[in-house]
Design a protein around this motif. Structure first.
Motif, PDB file in Angstrom:
ATOM      1  N   ASN A 119       0.853  -1.191   0.000  1.00  0.00           N
ATOM      2  CA  ASN A 119       0.000   0.000   0.000  1.00  0.00           C
ATOM      3  C   ASN A 119       0.886   1.237   0.000  1.00  0.00           C
ATOM      4  OD1 ASN A 119      -1.542  -2.239   1.676  1.00  0.00           O
ATOM      5  ND2 ASN A 119      -3.068  -0.938   0.679  1.00  0.00           N
ATOM      6  N   LEU A 138       1.720   4.978   0.453  1.00  0.00           N
ATOM      7  CA  LEU A 138       1.248   6.149   1.178  1.00  0.00           C
ATOM      8  C   LEU A 138       2.256   7.279   1.048  1.00  0.00           C
ATOM      9  CD1 LEU A 138       0.151   4.402   4.503  1.00  0.00           C
ATOM     10  CD2 LEU A 138      -1.340   5.061   2.620  1.00  0.00           C
ATOM     11  N   ARG A 139       1.797   8.488   1.190  1.00  0.00           N
ATOM     12  CA  ARG A 139       2.718   9.615   1.242  1.00  0.00           C
ATOM     13  C   ARG A 139       3.408   9.643   2.593  1.00  0.00           C
ATOM     14  NH1 ARG A 139      -1.812  12.212  -0.222  1.00  0.00           N
ATOM     15  NH2 ARG A 139      -1.745  13.471   1.704  1.00  0.00           N
ATOM     16  N   ASN A 140       4.633  10.118   2.602  1.00  0.00           N
ATOM     17  CA  ASN A 140       5.384  10.249   3.836  1.00  0.00           C
ATOM     18  C   ASN A 140       4.595  11.096   4.850  1.00  0.00           C
ATOM     19  OD1 ASN A 140       7.768  10.080   5.533  1.00  0.00           O
ATOM     20  ND2 ASN A 140       8.125  12.218   5.005  1.00  0.00           N
ATOM     21  N   THR A 172       1.835  10.067   6.449  1.00  0.00           N
ATOM     22  CA  THR A 172       0.396   9.807   6.398  1.00  0.00           C
ATOM     23  C   THR A 172       0.098   8.384   6.851  1.00  0.00           C
ATOM     24  OG1 THR A 172       0.397   9.022   4.098  1.00  0.00           O
ATOM     25  CG2 THR A 172       0.128  11.404   4.470  1.00  0.00           C
ATOM     26  N   TRP A 173      -1.161   8.122   7.080  1.00  0.00           N
ATOM     27  CA  TRP A 173      -1.626   6.789   7.443  1.00  0.00           C
ATOM     28  C   TRP A 173      -3.015   6.585   6.868  1.00  0.00           C
ATOM     29  CZ3 TRP A 173      -6.127   6.075  10.217  1.00  0.00           C
ATOM     30  CH2 TRP A 173      -6.667   7.195  10.832  1.00  0.00           C
ATOM     31  N   ALA A 174      -3.437   5.309   6.790  1.00  0.00           N
ATOM     32  CA  ALA A 174      -4.785   4.990   6.324  1.00  0.00           C
ATOM     33  C   ALA A 174      -5.195   3.645   6.901  1.00  0.00           C
ATOM     34  CB  ALA A 174      -4.839   4.965   4.801  1.00  0.00           C
ATOM     35  N   GLU A 189      -4.288  -0.548  10.281  1.00  0.00           N
ATOM     36  CA  GLU A 189      -3.775   0.803  10.056  1.00  0.00           C
ATOM     37  C   GLU A 189      -2.359   0.721   9.504  1.00  0.00           C
ATOM     38  OE1 GLU A 189      -2.650   4.267  13.111  1.00  0.00           O
ATOM     39  OE2 GLU A 189      -4.802   3.792  13.083  1.00  0.00           O
ATOM     40  N   ARG A 193       0.898   2.772   8.257  1.00  0.00           N
ATOM     41  CA  ARG A 193       1.475   4.098   8.501  1.00  0.00           C
ATOM     42  C   ARG A 193       2.815   4.241   7.782  1.00  0.00           C
ATOM     43  NH1 ARG A 193       0.247   3.125  14.199  1.00  0.00           N
ATOM     44  NH2 ARG A 193       2.402   3.532  14.800  1.00  0.00           N
ATOM     45  N   ASP A 194       3.080   5.463   7.341  1.00  0.00           N
ATOM     46  CA  ASP A 194       4.349   5.801   6.705  1.00  0.00           C
ATOM     47  C   ASP A 194       4.932   7.009   7.432  1.00  0.00           C
ATOM     48  OD1 ASP A 194       6.432   6.791   5.127  1.00  0.00           O
ATOM     49  OD2 ASP A 194       5.440   6.315   3.242  1.00  0.00           O
ATOM     50  N   ASN A 240       6.703   1.414   5.225  1.00  0.00           N
ATOM     51  CA  ASN A 240       5.450   1.200   5.948  1.00  0.00           C
ATOM     52  C   ASN A 240       5.599   0.267   7.137  1.00  0.00           C
ATOM     53  OD1 ASN A 240       4.260   2.745   3.968  1.00  0.00           O
ATOM     54  ND2 ASN A 240       3.279   1.029   2.921  1.00  0.00           N
TER      55      ASN A 240
END
Length: 203
Positions: free
Chosen positions: A33, A35-37, A39-41, A57, A59-60, A71
């Motif tokens: 997945n 992600l931008r540095n 950020t998390w989703a 969750e 996270r990056d 990640n």
């Protein structure tokens, strides 16, 4: 020539003990997945893993940083959740499980933290403290010959502030020769013994 044959007979079964560092798991560092540095989703599914009903969750570089790659994951997303992955095994082979864990810099105490893990008949818990440094847990288990499942679950207080997980791997560290290989090894030893006795007689 006879010595060469005998040495070959001995060496063949020992080849069954070759080890490999290849990870049998898919997406063990949760990099699939993007992600931008910073950020998390929360995801309901991630490559290779079956995800619990509250998601996982990813996270990056936020509330901690990854040990391997960019990640890492937390299993207390909107509440305690879980991930699992199944993999094929060979009966009698010895496998090594390794994974790393750390608590968030903004963790809410030991009661909020912790991850449980299980594979086959083995299980345990880690991270039930306030340490924010990555630690690595390693153990071994023997394959059953069937598909086995590795599982992780958040076990601390279900408050969205759980323990992070990264760098998960399962690899073969040794194999066990089949019964016919043991017979071959014994035959080789017998040949060496016989050659040695004949040599002593001749001298």
């Amino acid at each position: 020539m006879k010595r060469l044959i005998a040495a070959t007979l001995i060496a063949l079964p020992l080849a069954g003990f070759a080890a490999t560092d290849d990870n049998l798991l898919v997406n063990g560092s949760f990099e699939s997945n993007v992600l931008r540095n910073g950020t998390w989703a929360n995801f309901g599914s991630i490559d290779g893993w079956t995800v619990g009903n509250k998601g996982v969750e990813v996270r990056d570089n936020i509330s901690g940083s990854a040990l391997d790659g960019q990640n890492f994951v937390e299993l207390d997303s909107t509440g305690n959740s879980s991930i699992s992955q199944s993999f094929a095994t060979v009966a009698g082979y010895t496998y090594e499980l390794s994974f790393s864990y750390a608590n968030r810099p903004d963790n809410r105490g030991a009661a909020s933290n912790g991850i449980s893990w299980s594979v086959g008949s083995l299980s345990g818990t880690v991270g039930q403290n306030t340490s924010t440094s990555w630690a690595t847990y390693t153990t071994t288990f023997v394959g059953t010959g069937d598909v086995m499942t590795l599982s992780f679950a958040g076990i601390g207080r279900s408050d969205s502030y759980g323990t992070s997980l990264d760098n998960v791997s399962v690899s073969v560290i040794s194999t066990v020769p089949e019964p016919q290989s043991y017979a071959l090894m014994l035959a080789g030893l017998g040949t060496v013994t016989l050659l040695s006795r004949r040599r002593r007689r001749n001298t």
